[in-house]
Design a protein around this motif. Sequence first.
Motif, PDB file in Angstrom:
ATOM      1  N   PRO A 310      40.377  39.708  38.557  1.00  0.00           N
ATOM      2  CA  PRO A 310      41.666  39.719  38.506  1.00  0.00           C
ATOM      3  C   PRO A 310      41.535  40.896  39.744  1.00  0.00           C
ATOM      4  CG  PRO A 310      42.347  40.172  36.214  1.00  0.00           C
ATOM      5  CD  PRO A 310      40.547  39.130  36.870  1.00  0.00           C
ATOM      6  N   ARG A 348      42.014  39.362  45.966  1.00  0.00           N
ATOM      7  CA  ARG A 348      42.168  39.487  44.974  1.00  0.00           C
ATOM      8  C   ARG A 348      42.189  40.493  44.226  1.00  0.00           C
ATOM      9  NH1 ARG A 348      37.607  37.168  42.827  1.00  0.00           N
ATOM     10  NH2 ARG A 348      36.833  36.374  44.333  1.00  0.00           N
ATOM     11  N   TRP A 349      41.348  41.106  45.447  1.00  0.00           N
ATOM     12  CA  TRP A 349      40.701  42.789  44.368  1.00  0.00           C
ATOM     13  C   TRP A 349      41.488  43.982  45.480  1.00  0.00           C
ATOM     14  CZ3 TRP A 349      34.883  41.136  44.185  1.00  0.00           C
ATOM     15  CH2 TRP A 349      35.048  40.261  42.930  1.00  0.00           C
TER      16      TRP A 349
END
Length: 544
Positions: A310, A348-349
Motif C-alpha cells: 500500500p 497506490r503510492w
Amino acid sequence: MTVQTLTKAAASSADQPAEWWRGAVIYQIYPRSFADSNGDGVGDLPGILARLDHVASLGVDAVWLSPFYASPMKDFGYDVADYRAVDPIFGDLDDFDRILARAHDLGLKVITDLVFAHTSDRHAWFQEGRRARTGPYADWYVWADARPDGSPPSNWQSVFGGPAWTWDARRGQYYMHNFLPEQPQLNLHLPEVQDALLDVARFWLDRGVDGFRLDAINFAMHDPALTDNPPLPPGGKRTRPFDFQDKVHNQSQPGIVDFLKRVRALTDSYEGRFTVAEVGGDHAEREMQAFTMGDERLNSAYGFLYLYAPALTAKLAREGAEIWHGRDRQGWPSWTFSNHDAPRAVSRWAAGRDRKAFAEMALVLLMCLRGTAIIYQGEELGLPQAEVPFDRLKDPEAIANWPQTLGRDGARTPLPWRADATFAGFSTVEPWLPVDPAHVDLAVDRQEADPTSTLHAARKAVALRRRHPGLRAGDMTMLDMAGDLLGFTRGTGAERRLCVFNLGFQPENWSAPDGWTVVERVNTPKDPIKALPPLAGVILAPVG
C-alpha cells in the motif's frame, strides 16, 4: 542518426554482461491494450509490431508479451486452448514471427508467458480427458471422486471465489481449478504432462524466443492425498474464501522444483535464454528461493512484495534487499512496481503528492535496485490507475467481488498514443476497456513533444542503469538512514554508486558526503544539496 539506430547500437554494446538478463530492463506488453491495428477495439500483434520503435526508444533490453495464445478469453489469455497457436483476435504465427524478427533487429529480446499450471477447459487435452476415466488423457488433469455426502474432495478454495472443484457429470467426478472453473488444473505429477509442456516450450524456443515468464508456477502441483488446507490465523483483509486458508496443499509442492530443473535444462540447451517465475501468495519468499537456487533451476523470480504494497517505504525496500541478499547459491531477483495484476504504483503510492514527481522518482529507484527491472506498459508515461465503471468491468475477480476487490481492469486499459485522436489513438472504435480521460493528456505524442515529460525521464532512468555497471549487476548494501530516507550502495571500487531517496512527505536534511559527486538526480535542487525534498533522489559516484 535515428532513435531506432541509436537504440540498436546501445543494446548490442560490449558492456552488457555475458548473462544479458542479469540486471536487464524488461518492458511488459499486455497485447489486448497496447495498440489496435484493425479497428476491432482490441490490441493485437500487428499493433505491437507497429509500435516496437517506441519500446526500443526507451533503451530497454527485452519485451515480455503477456499471453496471445488461442483462448476463449475467460481469463483474457491465461486460459490457453492451444499453446502453439495465436488467437485470431491477436493475429497469427506469421505476425508473431514478424515481431520476433523486428525486435531482434532493434536489439530487443522477446520473452513470452508460459501458463503451465492449468489450461482452458476448451483445450483438446481436457476435452478428451473428460470423456471417460480411461484413455490417454484420463489423468492429465486433477480429477477426484466426491466425498460420501457428494461434497468436493477437499476444502480447497479458488482464487476467484468458491470451491476449487467443479462437478463434471460426464466423468462423474470433480475436477480441480485454482482459478476459474474454465481453467482446469493440469496434473504435473504425471511425466507425460511434463513432457508435453516441455514440448510446448521447445516449440517457442525453436521459433526464436529468448525466454519465458512462468505464470503462477507455485500453483503447478497439488498434494495427491487431497489433504484439507488448514485455516490461517485471524487477521488481515479477507474478501474471498481463498483468503481464509493456508494454501499448503493445493500449491507449494516440493515436486515443482524437479519440474523446473527440467525447464532449465531445456532452456540451457539454447544459448542465452532466460526464465523468470511469477510467485505470489503467503509463502512466496520461500518458494522464490527454492525455484531459483543454484545453477539448475530458474534464472530469476519475482513476487508481489511491491505490487501489493500500500505504500513505498524505506522499510519495504530494505525487506526486499534482505530477501535477496546474494549469498548461499541464491538466485537472481526481478522487481516490478506495476503489472497487469495489480493497481498501478502511482495510484497506490503517491498518496496526494505530485504524481509526475512520484512516477519519475519510482522509475529511477527501480533502475537502482539489485535485480532485473520490469517496466509495465504505461509506467513510462506515469499513468495512474484508470477508473472503470462497474458496467464496463471485464475482470471476473472484480465482477465477483466488487467493490471490495476493484480488480485488474484499471491497470489494463488501453495505452494512450495520440492525445487529439479518437480513443487516444489506441483504436478507431470503442475499446474493450474504456480510455480514462485522465490518461489522454499523458499520451505518447504529447510527452514526446515535452522534454520535461515522464517519458523522457523514463529514457533517462533506463540509460542511467546502462551507463553504470554497478547499478546493473553490482552488489547492494543498505545504509542506516534517518526518517524517510532510503540509502544504499551498489557495486564496488570505481563502479560503486551511492543511491539516496526521500520517500516521505517532508524534506529531509541530507548532504552529499565528501569524496562523492552527483551523477544523476531526480526532483532534486542543484548543488550544493543541503536537504532532499519529498520524492527526491540522487545517485553519486566516487570522486576521481
